[in-house]
Design an enzyme around this catalytic site. Sequence first.
Site, PDB file in Angstrom:
ATOM      1  N   CYS A 192       0.878  -1.174   0.000  1.00 44.12           N
ATOM      2  CA  CYS A 192       0.000   0.000   0.000  1.00 44.12           C
ATOM      3  C   CYS A 192       0.914   1.222   0.000  1.00 44.12           C
ATOM      4  O   CYS A 192       2.107   1.086  -0.313  1.00 44.12           O
ATOM      5  CB  CYS A 192      -1.000  -0.029   1.158  1.00 44.12           C
ATOM      6  SG  CYS A 192      -0.326   0.226   2.807  1.00 44.12           S
TER       7      CYS A 192
ATOM      8  N   THR B 200       2.005   3.263   2.500  1.00 44.75           N
ATOM      9  CA  THR B 200       3.010   3.205   3.566  1.00 44.75           C
ATOM     10  C   THR B 200       3.450   1.786   3.886  1.00 44.75           C
ATOM     11  O   THR B 200       4.482   1.598   4.551  1.00 44.75           O
ATOM     12  CB  THR B 200       2.433   3.788   4.874  1.00 44.75           C
ATOM     13  OG1 THR B 200       1.256   3.028   5.200  1.00 44.75           O
ATOM     14  CG2 THR B 200       2.059   5.260   4.733  1.00 44.75           C
TER      15      THR B 200
ATOM     16  N   HIS C 235      13.166 -15.031  12.978  1.00 41.73           N
ATOM     17  CA  HIS C 235      12.708 -15.029  14.367  1.00 41.73           C
ATOM     18  C   HIS C 235      11.196 -15.049  14.527  1.00 41.73           C
ATOM     19  O   HIS C 235      10.699 -15.571  15.528  1.00 41.73           O
ATOM     20  CB  HIS C 235      13.271 -13.802  15.096  1.00 41.73           C
ATOM     21  CG  HIS C 235      14.750 -13.903  15.359  1.00 41.73           C
ATOM     22  ND1 HIS C 235      15.436 -13.000  16.131  1.00 41.73           N
ATOM     23  CD2 HIS C 235      15.678 -14.808  14.937  1.00 41.73           C
ATOM     24  CE1 HIS C 235      16.727 -13.346  16.189  1.00 41.73           C
ATOM     25  NE2 HIS C 235      16.891 -14.436  15.457  1.00 41.73           N
TER      26      HIS C 235
ATOM     27  N   HIS D 121      12.653 -19.437  19.163  1.00 43.85           N
ATOM     28  CA  HIS D 121      11.718 -18.555  18.449  1.00 43.85           C
ATOM     29  C   HIS D 121      10.373 -19.237  18.213  1.00 43.85           C
ATOM     30  O   HIS D 121       9.347 -18.564  18.119  1.00 43.85           O
ATOM     31  CB  HIS D 121      12.344 -18.094  17.133  1.00 43.85           C
ATOM     32  CG  HIS D 121      13.649 -17.398  17.350  1.00 43.85           C
ATOM     33  ND1 HIS D 121      13.737 -16.215  18.044  1.00 43.85           N
ATOM     34  CD2 HIS D 121      14.913 -17.753  17.031  1.00 43.85           C
ATOM     35  CE1 HIS D 121      15.011 -15.852  18.126  1.00 43.85           C
ATOM     36  NE2 HIS D 121      15.744 -16.784  17.515  1.00 43.85           N
TER      37      HIS D 121
HETATM   38  C1  RB5 Z   1      -4.049   5.306   0.348  1.00 46.86           C
HETATM   39  O1  RB5 Z   1      -4.129   6.662   0.050  1.00 46.86           O
HETATM   40  C2  RB5 Z   1      -3.182   5.100   1.566  1.00 46.86           C
HETATM   41  O2  RB5 Z   1      -3.820   5.583   2.698  1.00 46.86           O
HETATM   42  C3  RB5 Z   1      -2.871   3.631   1.742  1.00 46.86           C
HETATM   43  O3  RB5 Z   1      -2.255   3.151   0.600  1.00 46.86           O
HETATM   44  C4  RB5 Z   1      -1.945   3.276   2.875  1.00 46.86           C
HETATM   45  O4  RB5 Z   1      -0.803   4.043   2.863  1.00 46.86           O
HETATM   46  C5  RB5 Z   1      -2.544   3.167   4.195  1.00 46.86           C
HETATM   47  O5  RB5 Z   1      -1.880   2.763   5.178  1.00 46.86           O
END
Ligand code: RB5
Length: 146
Positions: free
Chosen positions: A64, A66, A97, A132
Site C-alpha cells: 500500500c 506506507t 525469528h 523462536h
Molecule cells: C491510500 O491513500 C493510503 O492511505 C494507503 O495506501 C496506505 O498508505 C494506508 O496505510
Amino acid sequence: MIALSSDHAGYPLKEEIKAYLDSQGVEYIDCGAYNTDSVDYPYQAKKACDLVVSGQCEKAILCCGTGIGISIAANKVKGIRAACCTDYFSAKYTRMHNDANALCLGARVIGPGAAIELVNVFLNTAFEGGRHQRRVDQITEIENMQ
Ligand code: RB5
C-alpha cells in the site's frame, strides 16, 4: 506460490515485484489491484492472506502507500504474521525469528530496487525455530484468546 495484493497506491510497486518474480520463475496469484483506481487496502489484505491461511500460498507480499495500513489489516487475519519492512535486516530477521508469512511494503516509502531486495531476502530466508518457535506459539495463543 506467493499471494500478491495491493491497493491503488501499492499497485505500481506490486507490478515491479511481479516482474521480478517472473524473472525468477516464482509463481504467484495476483489478488489486485489491477490498476490505479482507488481500492481499500483492508479487503485487499484479506484476499491474499486468505490464500496463505488456506495453504494455497506459502507467503503473501502486500503493498500500500506506507505498507502500514495493509499490515495492520493483514495481522487481523488469524494465522497471519505480517511485517512492514523498509530495511534488509528487518525483512531477514522477521523470517528467522518471527516466521513472518506476509511482507508489507510501502510504495510511497521505498523504491522498487530496495523493495526487490526485501522481497528476495524475505522469500529466501528460513525460520530458525528453537526458542523462536515458543514465541511464535505464544503469538498464536494470544490470537486464540480473542
Ligand atoms: C491510500 O491513500 C493510503 O492511505 C494507503 O495506501 C496506505 O498508505 C494506508 O496505510
